[in-house]
Design an enzyme around this catalytic site. Sequence first.
Site, PDB file in Angstrom:
ATOM      1  N   ASP A 202     -13.882   1.275  -9.584  1.00 42.58           N
ATOM      2  CA  ASP A 202     -14.972   0.292  -9.664  1.00 42.58           C
ATOM      3  C   ASP A 202     -15.887   0.595 -10.860  1.00 42.58           C
ATOM      4  O   ASP A 202     -16.361  -0.315 -11.540  1.00 42.58           O
ATOM      5  CB  ASP A 202     -15.780   0.278  -8.363  1.00 42.58           C
ATOM      6  CG  ASP A 202     -14.906  -0.068  -7.165  1.00 42.58           C
ATOM      7  OD1 ASP A 202     -14.042  -0.946  -7.300  1.00 42.58           O
ATOM      8  OD2 ASP A 202     -15.079   0.560  -6.103  1.00 42.58           O
ATOM      9  N   HIS A 229     -15.986   0.467  -1.039  1.00 35.66           N
ATOM     10  CA  HIS A 229     -14.908   0.029  -1.931  1.00 35.66           C
ATOM     11  C   HIS A 229     -14.167  -1.155  -1.319  1.00 35.66           C
ATOM     12  O   HIS A 229     -12.995  -1.067  -0.970  1.00 35.66           O
ATOM     13  CB  HIS A 229     -13.946   1.191  -2.219  1.00 35.66           C
ATOM     14  CG  HIS A 229     -12.779   0.766  -3.056  1.00 35.66           C
ATOM     15  ND1 HIS A 229     -12.904   0.373  -4.365  1.00 35.66           N
ATOM     16  CD2 HIS A 229     -11.457   0.621  -2.749  1.00 35.66           C
ATOM     17  CE1 HIS A 229     -11.718   0.019  -4.835  1.00 35.66           C
ATOM     18  NE2 HIS A 229     -10.822   0.159  -3.874  1.00 35.66           N
TER      19      HIS A 229
HETATM   20  N1  LIG Z   1      -9.248   3.420  -4.104  1.00 37.23           N
HETATM   21  C1  LIG Z   1      -8.887   2.474  -4.934  1.00 37.23           C
HETATM   22  O1  LIG Z   1      -9.648   2.079  -5.816  1.00 37.23           O
HETATM   23  C2  LIG Z   1      -7.508   1.879  -4.858  1.00 37.23           C
HETATM   24  C3  LIG Z   1      -7.033   1.072  -5.909  1.00 37.23           C
HETATM   25  C4  LIG Z   1      -5.748   0.555  -5.819  1.00 37.23           C
HETATM   26  C5  LIG Z   1      -4.959   0.830  -4.701  1.00 37.23           C
HETATM   27  N2  LIG Z   1      -5.455   1.599  -3.703  1.00 37.23           N
HETATM   28  C6  LIG Z   1      -4.644   1.923  -2.520  1.00 37.23           C
HETATM   29  O2  LIG Z   1      -3.758   2.988  -2.813  1.00 37.23           O
HETATM   30  C7  LIG Z   1      -2.647   2.949  -1.892  1.00 37.23           C
HETATM   31  C8  LIG Z   1      -1.334   3.106  -2.651  1.00 37.23           C
HETATM   32  O3  LIG Z   1      -1.125   2.017  -3.512  1.00 37.23           O
HETATM   33  P1  LIG Z   1       0.219   1.902  -4.394  1.00 37.23           P
HETATM   34  O4  LIG Z   1       0.067   0.685  -5.222  1.00 37.23           O
HETATM   35  O5  LIG Z   1       0.521   3.205  -5.056  1.00 37.23           O
HETATM   36  O6  LIG Z   1       1.292   1.643  -3.244  1.00 37.23           O
HETATM   37  P2  LIG Z   1       2.885   1.912  -3.294  1.00 37.23           P
HETATM   38  O7  LIG Z   1       3.474   1.186  -2.150  1.00 37.23           O
HETATM   39  O8  LIG Z   1       3.404   1.645  -4.648  1.00 37.23           O
HETATM   40  O9  LIG Z   1       2.975   3.479  -3.045  1.00 37.23           O
HETATM   41  C9  LIG Z   1       2.608   4.055  -1.845  1.00 37.23           C
HETATM   42  C10 LIG Z   1       3.442   5.294  -1.640  1.00 37.23           C
HETATM   43  O10 LIG Z   1       3.027   5.872  -0.389  1.00 37.23           O
HETATM   44  C11 LIG Z   1       4.207   6.371   0.196  1.00 37.23           C
HETATM   45  N3  LIG Z   1       4.014   6.586   1.642  1.00 37.23           N
HETATM   46  C12 LIG Z   1       4.074   5.692   2.646  1.00 37.23           C
HETATM   47  N4  LIG Z   1       3.884   6.307   3.821  1.00 37.23           N
HETATM   48  C13 LIG Z   1       3.684   7.613   3.546  1.00 37.23           C
HETATM   49  C14 LIG Z   1       3.433   8.759   4.333  1.00 37.23           C
HETATM   50  N5  LIG Z   1       3.372   8.699   5.661  1.00 37.23           N
HETATM   51  N6  LIG Z   1       3.273   9.943   3.689  1.00 37.23           N
HETATM   52  C15 LIG Z   1       3.345  10.009   2.347  1.00 37.23           C
HETATM   53  N7  LIG Z   1       3.590   8.972   1.545  1.00 37.23           N
HETATM   54  C16 LIG Z   1       3.758   7.790   2.150  1.00 37.23           C
HETATM   55  C17 LIG Z   1       5.287   5.346  -0.100  1.00 37.23           C
HETATM   56  O11 LIG Z   1       6.593   5.879   0.063  1.00 37.23           O
HETATM   57  C18 LIG Z   1       4.950   5.015  -1.550  1.00 37.23           C
HETATM   58  O12 LIG Z   1       5.646   5.851  -2.450  1.00 37.23           O
HETATM   59  C19 LIG Z   1      -2.798   1.618  -1.152  1.00 37.23           C
HETATM   60  O13 LIG Z   1      -3.385   1.850   0.104  1.00 37.23           O
HETATM   61  C20 LIG Z   1      -3.741   0.824  -2.029  1.00 37.23           C
HETATM   62  O14 LIG Z   1      -4.446  -0.141  -1.300  1.00 37.23           O
HETATM   63  C21 LIG Z   1      -6.693   2.131  -3.769  1.00 37.23           C
END
Ligand SMILES: NC(=O)c1ccc[n+]([C@@H]2O[C@H](COP(=O)([O-])OP(=O)(O)OC[C@H]3O[C@@H](n4cnc5c(N)ncnc54)[C@H](O)[C@@H]3O)[C@@H](O)[C@H]2O)c1
Length: 367
Positions: A202, A229
């Site tokens: 952000d 967030h």
């Molecule tokens: N804080 C922020 O500003 C922000 C910004 C963007 C995304 N996010 C969040 O980050 C998270 C990940 O996003 P992404 O785009 O990388 O998703 P993605 O689906 O590309 O990757 C997620 C990964 O998590 C893994 N995973 C699923 N269950 C798991 C478990 N039990 N243990 C370990 N790994 C596991 C999956 O295998 C995958 O590799 C989402 O929740 C998204 O909303 C947060």
Amino acid sequence: MTEDVGVTRREVIRFISSFLNRKPHKFCPECSSRVARPTVSVARSLSTSSQSHAKVAVLGASGGIGQPLSLLLKNSPLVSHLNLYDIAHTPGVAADLSHIETRAQVKGFIGADQLDAAVKGCEVVVIPAGVPRKPGMTRDDLFNTNATIVAILADAIARNCPEAMICIIANPVNSTIPITSEIMKKHGVYNPNRVFGVTTLDIVRANAFVAELKGLDPARVNVPVIGGHAGKTIIPLISQCTPKVEFPADQLAALTGRIQEAGTEVVKAKAGAGSATLSMAYAGARFTFSVLDAMNGKEGVVECAYVRSEETECKYFSTPLLLGKNGIEKNLGLGKLTAFEEKLVADAIGELKSSIKKGEDFVANMK
Ligand SMILES: NC(=O)c1ccc[n+]([C@@H]2O[C@H](COP(=O)([O-])OP(=O)(O)OC[C@H]3O[C@@H](n4cnc5c(N)ncnc54)[C@H](O)[C@@H]3O)[C@@H](O)[C@H]2O)c1
């Protein structure tokens, strides 16, 4: 790399440095802002003067955020050991990253059986595990899946590295931080100074958008963003921006709305292929490097993050934090708000409180 391959190591370093370099700012009482921008250490990672020996784990390392985030961490001399955990693909990601000529030793861990080993003895654990949004979804729509994932990962941290700095990226951050905190409490190892909801994206977005509107160098802009967030809980404090910037009321409202909905802008543009990953990896690396810098004794490191807080009536709230060897050294609070910003805070409180309660109730009802 040697001098006879056409591109020298110095040229590579100069190129990457010019691409990523940020001038260091310190938290400084004389500065017009309370919140000086931290050094963004992605470029500094090529220097050898700031080495440390941190063991860092990335949980969810094979994902859209996890892979580029792990690449940035592998590129830093602040990291000596990099443990990559996921339920899929980590052997490949780890093998790939381990061929990079930087010193961090990379190990891959896959599946629940290897989770404890992945986090054992880690000083910093970064969590981008979990499902991302698709168009039309709110961050809260991710709760059912991601709450369980974060609870399982927090449980492993509590048992294997209870002193670690925990940096949670998984959404909905407004609830996953209360979840993590409650799990740590259950194990009797909760330290509120070491549990962070990573809201850095952000701030990064606010800096980029303000710079774009004012024709400034984004590397010089620093906008504190407080609250939470998600949507209206994201509260950019444009009045506290350095350098000082002014906008007419309608432009300020539009800019604030764009920062609050910037994640959705990316979700829509990706049209079903996920949410922000590359900018989030950058932001996650920036936050992790700030935590590591502060752990190494660097003074004046300030980042905003969503943490346990006494600054408002919400139990958790993001504000600028002075970081130190043991995590949060001082909460720098909300600062002086304009009437417009006060209203944004008032409008965010209800949603924040209910997201916090939802996270706490989830852990209370866990079997
Ligand atoms: N804080 C922020 O500003 C922000 C910004 C963007 C995304 N996010 C969040 O980050 C998270 C990940 O996003 P992404 O785009 O990388 O998703 P993605 O689906 O590309 O990757 C997620 C990964 O998590 C893994 N995973 C699923 N269950 C798991 C478990 N039990 N243990 C370990 N790994 C596991 C999956 O295998 C995958 O590799 C989402 O929740 C998204 O909303 C947060």
